[in-house]
Design an enzyme around this catalytic site. Structure first.
Site, PDB file in Angstrom:
ATOM      1  N   GLU A 119       0.814  -1.210   0.000  1.00 14.31           N
ATOM      2  CA  GLU A 119       0.000   0.000   0.000  1.00 14.31           C
ATOM      3  C   GLU A 119       0.853   1.268   0.000  1.00 14.31           C
ATOM      4  OE1 GLU A 119      -2.685  -0.409   3.301  1.00 14.31           O
ATOM      5  OE2 GLU A 119      -4.031  -1.718   2.175  1.00 14.31           O
ATOM      6  N   HIS A 142      -2.659   2.855   9.073  1.00 17.38           N
ATOM      7  CA  HIS A 142      -3.829   2.072   8.662  1.00 17.38           C
ATOM      8  C   HIS A 142      -3.927   0.873   9.580  1.00 17.38           C
ATOM      9  CE1 HIS A 142      -6.735  -0.300   6.636  1.00 17.38           C
ATOM     10  NE2 HIS A 142      -5.857  -1.198   6.230  1.00 17.38           N
ATOM     11  N   HIS A 144      -7.105  -1.947  11.762  1.00 14.78           N
ATOM     12  CA  HIS A 144      -8.425  -2.551  11.703  1.00 14.78           C
ATOM     13  C   HIS A 144      -9.083  -2.573  13.089  1.00 14.78           C
ATOM     14  CE1 HIS A 144      -6.442  -5.073   8.251  1.00 14.78           C
ATOM     15  NE2 HIS A 144      -6.733  -3.843   7.856  1.00 14.78           N
ATOM     16  N   HIS A 214     -13.522  -2.421   6.310  1.00 11.82           N
ATOM     17  CA  HIS A 214     -12.096  -2.681   6.151  1.00 11.82           C
ATOM     18  C   HIS A 214     -11.287  -2.170   7.346  1.00 11.82           C
ATOM     19  CE1 HIS A 214      -8.310  -2.257   3.355  1.00 11.82           C
ATOM     20  NE2 HIS A 214      -8.029  -2.822   4.514  1.00 11.82           N
TER      21      HIS A 214
END
Length: 269
Positions: A119, A142, A144, A214
């Site tokens: 990413e 990022h 979760h 996500h």
């Protein structure tokens, strides 16, 4: 092999923050397997000796031209690397890269040839945007967070600022520490250009954006501050879910009470 962090306490401190946050992500269950990514702009900590360091990898293409990143340096979590391992040894599970003068390629310079996250184009595109607008933000995260992701499975929370207002109303600290709220991005293919573009657009108005079903993407001055925003938002989600599990709809703070908070703490309206 001598680490690039040796005798560079400021740089070592920033990488240590990454390791600490990676540990928190794993402990909270927000970073299963190799889930999640961290990228920090470390250019301000780069000295002449680092600038003179040779590449230890071949030239790698970013896949997009990012003119504001010319000559910048980043610490990046490695692809397929686990947060729990990064917490233990950040330089064996991540690497430092140099953006080349063409602004569309990079090389790894330290400590080992650990390829950055898949990413990376998305993360670097965000950093390019941050620099272009003169933002002081240097870190992107990022991850979760379980309860926030769960909320995106309910259609009403995907509407603009519905989740923000709910989360702000659960506990005063959320409004104080996450005054810009939580942006929402409808589901898009992970690692896609479309997801990166949508994220950059939402960062005009938010510091933390939610990718439907996500995870979240957060930016801030350093990685600890980015983590703190996600942590506070997820705490509010936990309070909401706890109340629902007790069999009632939580009342939440009123709009008047939240306006009072905004005035008292000089927060965005």
């Amino acid at each position: 092999m001598e680490s690039i962090l040796n005798n560079r306490p400021a740089l070592a401190a920033e990488v240590a923050k990454v390791a600490e946050v990676a540990g928190y992500l794993w402990q909270k269950g927000w970073a299963e397997r190799n889930g999640g990514n961290i990228t920090i702009n470390i250019t301000e900590y780069v000295d002449d000796a680092i600038k003179a360091m040779p590449a230890i990898s071949e030239v790698k293409q970013i896949g997009v031209t990012l003119p504001h990143l010319k000559g910048c340096y980043f610490y990046c979590k490695g692809t397929q690397k686990r947060m729990r391992d990064l917490a233990r040894d950040p330089m064996a599970n991540g690497s430092i890269i140099r953006i080349l003068d063409d602004c569309s390629s990079y090389v790894i310079i330290a400590d080992e040839v650990v390829n950055p996250t898949s990413e990376l184009p998305s993360h670097l595109s965000v950093h390019n945007y941050l620099i272009s607008k003169g933002s002081p933000y240097k870190a992107s995260l990022h991850t979760h967070p379980i309860e926030l992701v769960a909320m995106t499975h309910c259609r009403k929370f995907l509407e603009k600022d519905v989740a923000s207002n709910l989360l702000w109303s659960m506990i005063p600290e959320t409004k104080a520490f996450c005054p810009r709220g939580l942006g929402m991005i409808p589901y898009k293919l992970p690692s896609s250009v479309e997801l990166a573009d949508a994220t950059i657009k939402e960062l005009d108005d938010y510091d933390v954006v939610m990718w439907e079903k996500h995870g979240v993407f957060a930016v801030d001055t350093d990685i600890m501050a980015a983590f703190d925003q996600v942590d506070v938002l997820n705490k509010s989600a936990l309070i909401y879910i706890a109340a629902k599990n007790m069999g009632f709809e939580p009342e939440g703070m009123s709009q008047e009470q939240m306006k009072e908070m905004s005035v008292a703490f000089n927060l965005p309206k």
